[in-house]
Design a protein around this motif. Structure first.
Motif: not given
Ligand SMILES: NC(=O)c1ccc[n+]([C@@H]2O[C@H](COP(=O)([O-])OP(=O)(O)OC[C@H]3O[C@@H](n4cnc5c(N)ncnc54)[C@H](OP(=O)(O)O)[C@@H]3O)[C@@H](O)[C@H]2O)c1
Length: 271
Positions: A38, A188, A186, A232, A15, A43, A133-134, A157, A226-228
């Motif tokens: 994923d 976020r 994470l 990370r 995402y 997305y 999922s959900n 998921q 995820t991360s950009s």
């Molecule tokens: N099934 C569903 O309904 C659903 C819903 C939401 C998400 N998802 C899936 O889950 C994946 C992950 O979810 P998510 O992106 O919402 O949450 P996440 O992985 O918990 O958090 C990612 C975010 O945290 C930041 N981040 C990563 N490492 C970090 C660190 N060490 N310190 C501070 N910030 C950090 C990233 O920013 P930077 O890019 O700046 O590092 C990014 O914005 C998505 O990509 C998607 O594939 C599924």
């Protein structure tokens, strides 16, 4: 004939990984060792995921590609066609794992409509495995009535991390031998600021986010961070080296839960 890998416990969330920057991040994730990607129809990253997989030197059967059926495609006459469109966007021979992204908003479409179509997609070979999922306990039970008990789904998921442990549904899925995949694993980026996690992080020389992933794996879950940012992305992979002690797992288990982050008004009645 080559054998495709089962779902790895670490995946790379796609995402937000859009366009050239997105492809570069996904390619880097594959380079450092991630073998599970994923994405989802909503997305807008299926094209980027496919491009990254095809550009990598990793054999296709060694990468597990997931997409999710968007709520707008749950109708019987849309679901299979939408997965064909996903396959075309990915430009891959098949989708490894197709899951229902969300139950129909406000329950407007009965689960039997889309679950039977999803099973047909699996039988036709568009996707290798299916899941959800959900989904709540009630919806998982309904799915079992529709598709039969035992192994109907690879996983559910759900939102899950040390600050939102979602225990009822997680335990329920595991009791059925259904994998739990943590999204927002994470929290976020909020884990490093948590004091008890910071103490554990210090002991392991890791970040709070890495400790969060290690805790999720210790519970038997899969996680799709995820991360950009390259450092990370690499840190997520390196977190697999962490082995938490029983005490560290118990400390993390005992952290108070905050609110659910992803909670659309049209979503299901959560457990
Ligand atoms: N099934 C569903 O309904 C659903 C819903 C939401 C998400 N998802 C899936 O889950 C994946 C992950 O979810 P998510 O992106 O919402 O949450 P996440 O992985 O918990 O958090 C990612 C975010 O945290 C930041 N981040 C990563 N490492 C970090 C660190 N060490 N310190 C501070 N910030 C950090 C990233 O920013 P930077 O890019 O700046 O590092 C990014 O914005 C998505 O990509 C998607 O594939 C599924």
């Amino acid at each position: 004939m080559s054998v495709s890998i089962p779902m790895p416990s670490l995946g790379f969330g796609c995402y937000g990984r859009l366009g050239a920057e997105g492809v570069s991040a996904i390619r880097y994730a594959l380079e450092v060792g991630y073998r599970n990607l994923d994405t989802g129809q909503d997305y807008q990253t299926e094209v980027d995921v496919g491009e990254a997989v095809r550009a990598s030197v990793i054999p296709r059967d060694q990468v597990y590609v997931t997409t999710k059926v968007a709520t707008g495609n749950l109708a019987a006459n849309r679901l299979i066609a939408s997965l064909e469109e996903s396959r075309k966007k990915l430009k891959l021979d098949r989708i490894d794992f197709a899951l229902i992204h969300w139950p129909a908003p406000n329950g407007a479409i009965a689960p039997e409509v889309y679950l039977i179509e999803l099973r047909k997609a699996e039988e036709s070979g568009i996707c290798r495995e299916i899941g959800v999922s959900n989904f709540t306990i009630a919806l998982i039970s309904r799915a079992e009535e529709i598709l039969g008990k035992g192994g109907a789904f690879v996983c559910n998921q759900i939102e899950l991390n040390p600050l939102f442990k979602n225990p009822k549904i997680a335990r329920h899925c595991q009791s059925l031998s259904m994998r739990v995949t943590c999204y927002l694993p994470l929290a976020r980026g909020r884990l490093s600021a948590n004091l008890p996690l910071a103490a554990i992080s210090k002991a392991h020389g890791m970040t709070g986010e890495q400790i969060g992933l290690a805790w999720e794996w210790s519970r038997g879950y899969a996680a799709i961070p995820t991360s950009s940012r390259r450092e990370r992305i690499a840190a997520g992979f390196a977190a697999q080296q962490v082995r938490l002690s029983k005490e560290e797992i118990a400390t993390t288990d005992a952290l108070p839960d905050g609110p659910r982050v992803i909670a659309p008004a049209w979503g299901p009645k959560w457990d």
